[in-house]
Design an enzyme around this catalytic site. Structure first.
Site, mmCIF file in Angstrom:
data_model
loop_
_atom_site.group_PDB
_atom_site.id
_atom_site.type_symbol
_atom_site.label_atom_id
_atom_site.label_comp_id
_atom_site.label_asym_id
_atom_site.label_seq_id
_atom_site.Cartn_x
_atom_site.Cartn_y
_atom_site.Cartn_z
ATOM 1 N N ALA A 1 91.822 70.420 70.330
ATOM 2 C CA ALA A 1 93.121 70.611 69.685
ATOM 3 C C ALA A 1 94.271 70.688 70.677
ATOM 4 O O ALA A 1 95.400 70.321 70.350
ATOM 5 C CB ALA A 1 93.096 71.864 68.807
ATOM 6 N N SER B 1 91.263 77.583 70.724
ATOM 7 C CA SER B 1 91.622 76.333 70.058
ATOM 8 C C SER B 1 90.371 75.726 69.441
ATOM 9 O O SER B 1 89.255 75.994 69.878
ATOM 10 C CB SER B 1 92.210 75.342 71.060
ATOM 11 O OG SER B 1 91.203 74.858 71.939
ATOM 12 N N ASP B 2 90.560 74.934 68.381
ATOM 13 C CA ASP B 2 89.460 74.083 67.957
ATOM 14 C C ASP B 2 89.241 73.060 69.067
ATOM 15 O O ASP B 2 90.117 72.830 69.909
ATOM 16 C CB ASP B 2 89.780 73.397 66.625
ATOM 17 C CG ASP B 2 88.523 73.012 65.867
ATOM 18 O OD1 ASP B 2 87.456 72.900 66.502
ATOM 19 O OD2 ASP B 2 88.598 72.804 64.641
ATOM 20 N N CYS B 3 88.082 72.449 69.079
ATOM 21 C CA CYS B 3 87.694 71.679 70.259
ATOM 22 C C CYS B 3 88.426 70.341 70.338
ATOM 23 O O CYS B 3 88.206 69.446 69.521
ATOM 24 C CB CYS B 3 86.189 71.482 70.267
ATOM 25 S SG CYS B 3 85.338 73.073 70.379
#
Length: 903
Positions: free
Chosen positions: A308, A304-306
């Site tokens: 997300a 995941s993006d941080c």
């Protein structure tokens, strides 16, 4: 206890007829007297207990079996604590901590936990800092991209070998630069899908050391998947691209990254796509990524993006709690949580709440750690173990950083002012970028060994250089103008260095307009009124409206220099005084300042639409730019002519047949069906590089509306001497002939096509395609009312009859198990399966004799059986705000140990 290598040291203690041996228990447990250098660097130490006896250290096993052995020895809490970016490891098992979050956008950068050593000059205190990608892309040189990536990969591996970084790096950013206001456009290769695909392929194969090598140099990560190009409210926005635009514009670079270059990791994005958060989208992560593109190796993983995953709950309101958010994301296919909470408090709870199974956790853990085993983290002699500090910031790397800056710089205007005389003197250097240092690096940067500002470079190369700031990037007053005008009045030449920087455009900050800051434009106008040779060097990633400067006769030349990196000052000087030729091309459109006034950034459509005031996006659909995509001038003149043209007629069937036909993954699109060549003669007085761009367009092939043109091929020639000719070869791929229909399918239509050479149509050629419209790639269908499969796996039996009964539906338009699930659910069945790639079976239950195999790779055969059926059981509507995602396997009446599903 299994002894590794020569763990048992035997010492003879008597000379009696019967030899007696003493076994050193200490050396069984700790075969090396002192901890290895691996332990000192925070790396796994497979020479000592307790880790040495774990299968993870047994190099005779397959990578998957090594990780399986590690999994068997771990508790659930230990597993989930190692599935977040700051993995804790396990003291009990001797597994050291690992930081998954590493950055290397244009050189090894500061990471979340890993930092450069101090002071500067000590080992691992710096790394080579190349230009930002938008400027490198402007060189239109694939070999340059590959060379840069190889150096970044080698320096990244050197840092990793000494515990200064991890083995995976969360780069590159390959989202297309759709809207000129986007704050992160400088991180990307530009706006054209084909340019992004070629850049991506060469970057990934450079970073990883080839296409899916046995031991990757480092593990790259393509981000942000998908349709992410807005910073404003990025955590909560729901973008709604059409299936057509998604397939044609937003996804091609990711397709190349995963299907063709075979990247090791993908990052899902903050935003939702058509109602579903990207990190919770089974459509994106399973149907498109793992099934349609075949990105399903045991060592390929999604992070995941941080933050997300938290956004799934708190920003998108798609789940009612963090555990539910973690469950819906990992059930969809996200493997790693980049979050700022302890993963055991969320994913662990989700397991206890039965919203995700431990088997699903194991699958994601296995993907992650298999990638690390494969990269050599647990072996004492990986393929690249010799790389160290001596391999960082080498003379060759420093030279390449300079070369990349030179090749990307682009001449936007020139009335003969440039190049400056070889012995140029008495130069006034003015502007907020004139003495720039850190600004040169952009963002996601590390610490370079040095930064050469324009002012320092000018002072080293020219005589009598004076400097005045003049004005900052943004200001509401004219403080500093008088000093700058005084300095300029006494000079013979004026170089203004300005534009925008990361105070205006950066992650988390979109631009509010695309014009020059008024204070800078006012100062440039006053400098131009002095009627002295004036050069404007325009810095920044996003383009500014240069219309007033282009029409101002007092502005003699404009050079776009982007974010040129550590050697940017030297590169600017050498371009301005003609030491090096200029040949870059704009990888983005320069729009007029009022372009952004009419419609929202959230309008994801590319095609003009009067009802929404959308005037079209990118050069493919916007007709009246200030400067077009591909624009760039030279210090010399060139004449061009066709050396080899395409044929005047082609049969669609014949093209496909000659190129090997359409294969499982649509790879026919990358096959070359023709190669054209252009003779490029330098008719001027100066040697120069030359970039050639070939565009394709049609006005009758397939349905309207038709794009204005699309990039089909490009190449770069080097150092063409005055008066000489070189041949530019431009291969044409089958994919350049395809258009994307409303359902996202790539179709080659019969009709008339036009090839044009360069942005100014210096050459053109017409050809015709005959035959029937042919689909070369079918995209997975986005269901109007999708459901999520709560358990995806393989149903297999030994019978010769179909496993599932009840209803048989055709899947000739797709082979996606998700679509089969949607269709079965819509007719009232709770179990579905795909057989033979095109038959969808729906059933109310499984028979007693049927078995269930835990294998979600549903484009692969189910294990151990000739009759394979892939599918799932139990459904929920993914639009529910509180998804109760139960993932226990289906029940067989002869398996009482299985818990009953409740959906």
């Amino acid at each position: 206890m299994r002894a590794r290598g020569s763990l048992l040291e035997r010492k003879k203690i008597t000379e009696s007829p019967t030899d007696i041996y003493r076994i050193s228990i200490s050396k069984v447990f700790n075969p090396v007297t002192n901890p290895s250098v691996h332990a000192a660097r925070g790396l796994p130490d497979c020479s000592r207990q307790p880790l040495c006896s774990n299968p993870i250290c047994d190099a005779s096993l397959s990578d998957e079996n090594r990780v399986a052995g590690l999994l068997r020895s771990m508790t659930l809490e230990e597993k989930v604590l190692n599935m977040q970016h700051n993995a804790f490891g396990s003291k009990r098992l001797g597994l050291p901590a690992y930081q998954w979050w590493n950055e290397a956008l244009h050189g090894v950068a500061n990471g979340f936990m890993y930092h450069f050593n101090t002071p500067l000059g000590t080992p691992f205190s710096y790394a080579t800092s190349f230009p930002m990608p938008i400027l490198t892309s402007a060189a239109f040189n694939d070999e340059l991209v590959h060379s840069i990536a190889t150096i970044v990969g080698r320096e990244g591996r050197a840092f990793a070998n000494y515990g200064q970084a991890g083995l995976d790096f969360w780069t590159p950013n390959i989202n297309p630069f759709r809207d000129p206001r986007w704050g992160r456009g400088a991180e990307t290769p530009g706006e054209d899908p084909y340019r992004l695909q070629r850049y991506t392929y060469n970057l990934i194969t450079g970073l990883q050391g080839g296409v899916d090598p046995d031991t990757p140099l480092v593990i790259a990560t393509c981000k942000h998947f998908a349709a992410y190009d807005i910073e404003t409210n990025r955590d909560s926005i729901d973008v709604e691209p059409t299936a057509q635009d998604l397939a044609a514009f937003y996804l091609p670079s990711f397709k190349t990254c995963t299907r063709d270059a075979k990247v090791g990791a993908v990052m899902c994005s903050y935003n939702a796509v058509n109602g579903i958060p990207a990190c919770a989208s089974r459509y994106l992560l399973q149907n498109v990524l793992r099934e349609h593109w075949g990105w399903s190796k045991s060592y390929q993983w999604v992070t995941s993006d941080c933050g997300a995953l938290t956004d799934i709950d708190t920003a998108h309101n798609y789940a009612s709690s963090l555990p539910d958010a973690a469950a819906v994301a990992m059930n969809a296919g996200t493997d790693l949580a980049c979050e700022f909470y302890a993963n055991n408090e969320t994913l662990g709870i989700a397991v206890t709440q039965n919203t995700i199974t431990e088997a699903t956790v194991d699958k994601s853990f296995s993907r992650l750690y298999t990638s690390l085993v494969r990269a050599g983290r647990f072996d004492s002699s990986p393929a690249f173990s010799s790389l160290g500090w001596a391999d960082v910031g080498t003379a060759g790397a420093q030279q390449l950083a300079y070369e990349a800056a030179v090749q990307g710089m682009t001449l936007l205007k020139n009335d003969g002012t440039l190049p400056l005389p070889n012995s140029v003197s008495n130069v006034a250097v003015i502007g907020p970028w004139a003495n720039a240092t850190q600004q040169m690096l952009g963002n996601y940067n590390g610490i370079p060994a040095f930064i050469v500002s324009p002012l320092v470079a000018f002072q080293e190369g020219w005589s009598k250089v004076t400097y005045a700031l003049g004005t900052p990037i943004r200001s509401y007053n004219s403080t500093g103008f008088d000093v700058a005008l005084s300095v300029a009045s006494s000079a013979d030449y004026i170089v203004y260095c300005g534009g925008i920087d990361t105070s205006v455009e950066v992650e988390g900050l979109d631009r509010t307009n695309i014009t020059w800051p008024e204070n800078q434009l006012d100062l440039i106008s006053q400098l131009a009124a002095l009627k002295k040779p004036l050069v404007v060097v325009q810095f920044g990633g996003g383009q500014l409206d240069d219309a007033s400067l282009l029409s101002n006769p007092g502005v003699g030349a404009i050079v776009w220099a982007g974010y040129p990196g550590q050697s940017g000052g030297d590169a600017v000087r050498d371009i301005l005084d003609g030491t090096r030729s200029v040949a870059g091309r704009l990888p983005i459109t320069q729009y007029p300042g009022n372009y952004t006034n009419n419609f929202s950034m959230l309008d994801m459509a590319l095609r003009p639409n009067a009802s929404t005031s959308n005037t079209g996006r990118t050069y493919m659909w916007y007709p009246t730019p200030v400067l077009p995509f591909g624009y760039g001038l030279h210090y010399t003149n060139f004449s061009v002519s066709w050396k080899f043209k395409a044929k005047e007629r082609y049969g669609i069937d014949q093209i496909l047949s000659d190129c090997g036909g359409v294969d499982e993954f649509g790879l026919i699109e990358t096959a070359t069906f023709a190669t054209v060549a252009v003779s490029v003669k330098n008719t001027g007085r100066l040697s120069s590089d030359f970039v050639g761009l070939l565009f394709i367009s049609t006005k009758n092939a397939g349905p309207a509306p038709y794009p204005l043109k699309a990039l089909a091929s490009y190449s770069r020639l080097f150092d063409i001497p005055a008066g000489e000719t070189k041949i530019l070869s431009l291969p044409l791929e089958v994919g350049s002939l395809a258009r994307v229909d409303l359902d996202g399918n790539f179709v080659i239509y019969p009709g008339d096509y036009l090839l044009t050479f360069d942005f100014d149509v210096a050459l053109s050629f017409n050809f015709t395609l005959n035959g029937e419209a042919t689909t070369i790639e079918k995209s997975p269908v986005i269901d109007a009312s999708p459901v999520a499969i709560s358990y995806l796996g393989c149903f297999a039996d030994s019978k010769t009859a179909p496993l599932l009964g009840g209803t048989v539906l055709s899947l000739k338009d797709t082979n996606t198990p998700q679509v089969c699930a949607n269709r079965c659910h819509s007719v009232g069945f709770n179990i579905s399966g795909v057989e033979g790639g095109w038959q969808c079976y729906c059933a109310p239950s499984l028979a007693i004799i049927d078995t269930f195999s835990d294998d979600s790779r549903c484009n692969s055969p189910c294990p151990g059986n000739g009759l394979e059926t892939c599918g799932g059981t139990g459904f929920i509507n993914v639009y529910n705000a509180t998804p109760a995602v139960f993932t226990q396997p289906p029940i067989s009446s002869h398996s009482p140990s299985r818990a009953k599903i409740t959906v």
